[in-house]
Design a protein around this motif. Structure first.
Motif, PDB file in Angstrom:
ATOM      1  N   ALA A 293       0.815  -1.219   0.000  1.00  6.42           N
ATOM      2  CA  ALA A 293       0.000   0.000   0.000  1.00  6.42           C
ATOM      3  C   ALA A 293       0.844   1.262   0.000  1.00  6.42           C
ATOM      4  O   ALA A 293       0.517   2.222  -0.703  1.00  6.42           O
ATOM      5  CB  ALA A 293      -0.945  -0.001   1.204  1.00  6.42           C
ATOM      6  N   GLU A 294       1.937   1.289   0.746  1.00  7.10           N
ATOM      7  CA  GLU A 294       2.709   2.524   0.848  1.00  7.10           C
ATOM      8  C   GLU A 294       3.294   2.938  -0.504  1.00  7.10           C
ATOM      9  O   GLU A 294       3.223   4.100  -0.880  1.00  7.10           O
ATOM     10  CB  GLU A 294       3.807   2.413   1.894  1.00  7.10           C
ATOM     11  N   LYS A 295       3.829   1.996  -1.262  1.00  7.70           N
ATOM     12  CA  LYS A 295       4.357   2.331  -2.592  1.00  7.70           C
ATOM     13  C   LYS A 295       3.234   2.814  -3.504  1.00  7.70           C
ATOM     14  O   LYS A 295       3.398   3.769  -4.249  1.00  7.70           O
ATOM     15  CB  LYS A 295       5.060   1.132  -3.221  1.00  7.70           C
ATOM     16  N   TYR A 296       2.090   2.176  -3.421  1.00  3.55           N
ATOM     17  CA  TYR A 296       0.933   2.565  -4.231  1.00  3.55           C
ATOM     18  C   TYR A 296       0.500   3.990  -3.901  1.00  3.55           C
ATOM     19  O   TYR A 296       0.256   4.802  -4.794  1.00  3.55           O
ATOM     20  CB  TYR A 296      -0.202   1.571  -3.974  1.00  3.55           C
ATOM     21  N   LEU A 297       0.439   4.311  -2.611  1.00  2.33           N
ATOM     22  CA  LEU A 297       0.046   5.648  -2.184  1.00  2.33           C
ATOM     23  C   LEU A 297       1.060   6.689  -2.675  1.00  2.33           C
ATOM     24  O   LEU A 297       0.682   7.760  -3.145  1.00  2.33           O
ATOM     25  CB  LEU A 297      -0.079   5.708  -0.664  1.00  2.33           C
TER      26      LEU A 297
ATOM     27  N   TYR B   7       0.857  10.699   2.405  1.00  2.00           N
ATOM     28  CA  TYR B   7       1.106  10.852   0.977  1.00  2.00           C
ATOM     29  C   TYR B   7       0.131  11.819   0.304  1.00  2.00           C
ATOM     30  O   TYR B   7      -0.085  11.765  -0.894  1.00  2.00           O
ATOM     31  CB  TYR B   7       1.112   9.490   0.291  1.00  2.00           C
ATOM     32  N   GLY B   8      -0.460  12.710   1.065  1.00  2.00           N
ATOM     33  CA  GLY B   8      -1.199  13.822   0.487  1.00  2.00           C
ATOM     34  C   GLY B   8      -2.684  13.640   0.268  1.00  2.00           C
ATOM     35  O   GLY B   8      -3.310  14.476  -0.382  1.00  2.00           O
ATOM     36  N   SER B   9      -3.263  12.570   0.787  1.00  2.00           N
ATOM     37  CA  SER B   9      -4.698  12.384   0.599  1.00  2.00           C
ATOM     38  C   SER B   9      -5.465  13.567   1.187  1.00  2.00           C
ATOM     39  O   SER B   9      -5.190  14.016   2.294  1.00  2.00           O
ATOM     40  CB  SER B   9      -5.160  11.088   1.280  1.00  2.00           C
ATOM     41  N   THR B  10      -6.425  14.062   0.425  1.00  2.00           N
ATOM     42  CA  THR B  10      -7.259  15.170   0.898  1.00  2.00           C
ATOM     43  C   THR B  10      -8.651  14.689   1.309  1.00  2.00           C
ATOM     44  O   THR B  10      -9.434  15.467   1.835  1.00  2.00           O
ATOM     45  CB  THR B  10      -7.408  16.248  -0.192  1.00  2.00           C
TER      46      THR B  10
END
Length: 71
Positions: free
Chosen positions: A12-16, A53-56
């Motif tokens: 998940a972290e790489k995807y994000l 990772y910047g999700s709003t």
């Protein structure tokens, strides 16, 4: 209005991180009629990483209401 993604459980972290970069790349293009205001990714189990990772916009239904009852 932007991008929405649900990352896989594994990796998940790489995807994000990749989604954050894609969001930035598309935003930088200044494409007519394309508004990149929202990066929607992350749910109850991964919202901390998504915000990193910047999700709003995050979806935290299970965090508020508990697990679904399918029976």
């Amino acid at each position: 209005c932007g991008l929405m993604a649900i990352p896989p459980i594994i990796g998940a972290e790489k995807y994000l991180c990749d989604m954050q970069q894609l969001f930035a790349d598309i935003s930088a293009e200044k494409i007519e009629n394309i508004s990149m205001d929202i990066l929607s990714m992350g749910m109850s189990g991964d919202y901390v990483e998504a915000v990193k990772y910047g999700s709003t916009l995050i979806r935290i239904g299970r965090g508020l209401f508990g697990p679904r009852n399918y029976g």
